[in-house]
Design an enzyme around this catalytic site. Structure first.
Site, short mmCIF file in Angstrom:
data_model
loop_
_atom_site.label_atom_id
_atom_site.label_comp_id
_atom_site.label_asym_id
_atom_site.label_seq_id
_atom_site.Cartn_x
_atom_site.Cartn_y
_atom_site.Cartn_z
CG ASP A 1 -36.15 5.66 -8.71
OD1 ASP A 1 -35.66 6.12 -9.75
OD2 ASP A 1 -36.02 6.22 -7.61
CG ASP B 1 -34.85 8.51 -3.36
OD1 ASP B 1 -34.04 7.93 -4.10
OD2 ASP B 1 -34.51 9.37 -2.51
N1 ADE Z 1 -32.85 9.77 -10.99
C1 ADE Z 1 -33.73 8.77 -11.12
N2 ADE Z 1 -34.06 8.23 -9.93
C2 ADE Z 1 -33.35 8.92 -9.01
C3 ADE Z 1 -33.26 8.86 -7.60
N3 ADE Z 1 -33.96 7.99 -6.90
N4 ADE Z 1 -32.43 9.72 -6.99
C4 ADE Z 1 -31.73 10.64 -7.72
N5 ADE Z 1 -31.77 10.73 -9.04
C5 ADE Z 1 -32.59 9.90 -9.69
#
Ligand code: ADE
Length: 262
Positions: free
Chosen positions: A199, A201
């Site tokens: 993803d 963040d």
């Molecule tokens: N693992 C997968 N995506 C994440 C995210 N955005 N923040 C922390 N851990 C994750």
């Protein structure tokens, strides 16, 4: 001889065909699951899903010490550590594989050492195995460097935290990369992280931000590629008795005589 270990991440709960379960006890209690041992392209490999086979251990409750101790006890000297991460850079899109060369540990409350009764200070300037990283970089379609910031979770970052992480120039954010890497170093193990972007963040996203469902869905889509890459990498890893700098992590420390080097 089992000399390679794989720690499965979110959604990565099995790896080896015809695997046999091996019960190992550790000074830190049981690992997330009893390790299973099997063969990959002629090499014997031990596998532990770090969250447990049913994902019952969130990142802040994983018994990292027991997992690594159990792998070492079986003979493992190189640990491959795939994990799901969020991206802090627009060009690191979901599905990208990053081989981090640095991490920033923002976790708290997790046991940070296997040496509770003696003072042991290992070097951490270059926290990952050079041989393991070189092998993955030479084998796969991966981004060959990046800093992984490790948050405690279980929640994802706020937009402000995420923007701050991105502004530092850090590449990806995960929840399991620390203290796992540091503990591996304390056991003089080679440790190589493979960060799988699931993803963008929160700081990079519009709308709701990251959700657990999104992370699991994208990781599930990437899992066959992760397994295929590991299967290609494993036979190319150097033998356990190479003179890797990771094996010298305890030289000159109070723990020098506690572990055999090979
Ligand atoms: N693992 C997968 N995506 C994440 C995210 N955005 N923040 C922390 N851990 C994750």
């Amino acid at each position: 001889m089992v000399d390679i270990g794989v720690l499965g991440g979110s959604g990565f709960y099995s790896f080896l065909a015809d695997a046999r379960r091996v019960d190992v006890s550790t000074p830190f209690g049981p690992p997330s699951e009893p390790p299973v041992v099997g063969e990959v392209a002629g090499r014997e490999v031990a596998f532990i899903p770090r969250h447990g086979a049913d994902h019952r251990f969130p990142a802040h409750r994983v018994n990292y010490r027991a997992n690594l101790w159990a792998l070492r006890e079986l003979g493992v000297r190189q640990v491959l550590a795939p994990c799901a991460v969020g991206s802090l850079k627009l060009d690191l899109i979901p599905g990208t594989f990053v081989v981090p060369d640095q991490y920033v540990d923002r976790t708290w409350g997790r046991p940070q050492t296997v040496y509770d009764d003696i003072a042991v200070h290992t070097a951490a300037a270059d926290p990952y195995c050079p041989a393991g990283r070189d092998t993955i970089i030479a084998t796969g379609n991966v981004v060959p460097a990046g800093t992984m910031v490790v948050i405690n979770g279980p929640r994802f970052s706020t937009r402000a935290e995420s923007l701050w992480h991105a502004a530092q120039g850090w590449s990806v954010v995960g929840m399991t990369g620390a203290p796992e890497a540091a503990l591996a170093r304390e056991l003089a193990l080679c440790y190589t992280s493979l960060a799988v972007v699931t993803d963008h963040d929160a700081g990079l996203q519009q709308g709701e931000g990251v959700t657990e469902a999104e992370v699991y869905k994208v990781f599930a889509h990437s899992i066959d590629r992760v397994k295929a890459l590991l299967t290609e990498v494993i036979p190319q890893l150097p033998a356990a008795d190479i003179d890797c700098s990771c094996h010298h992590a305890l030289d000159g420390t109070a723990a020098e005589s506690t572990l055999s080097r090979t």
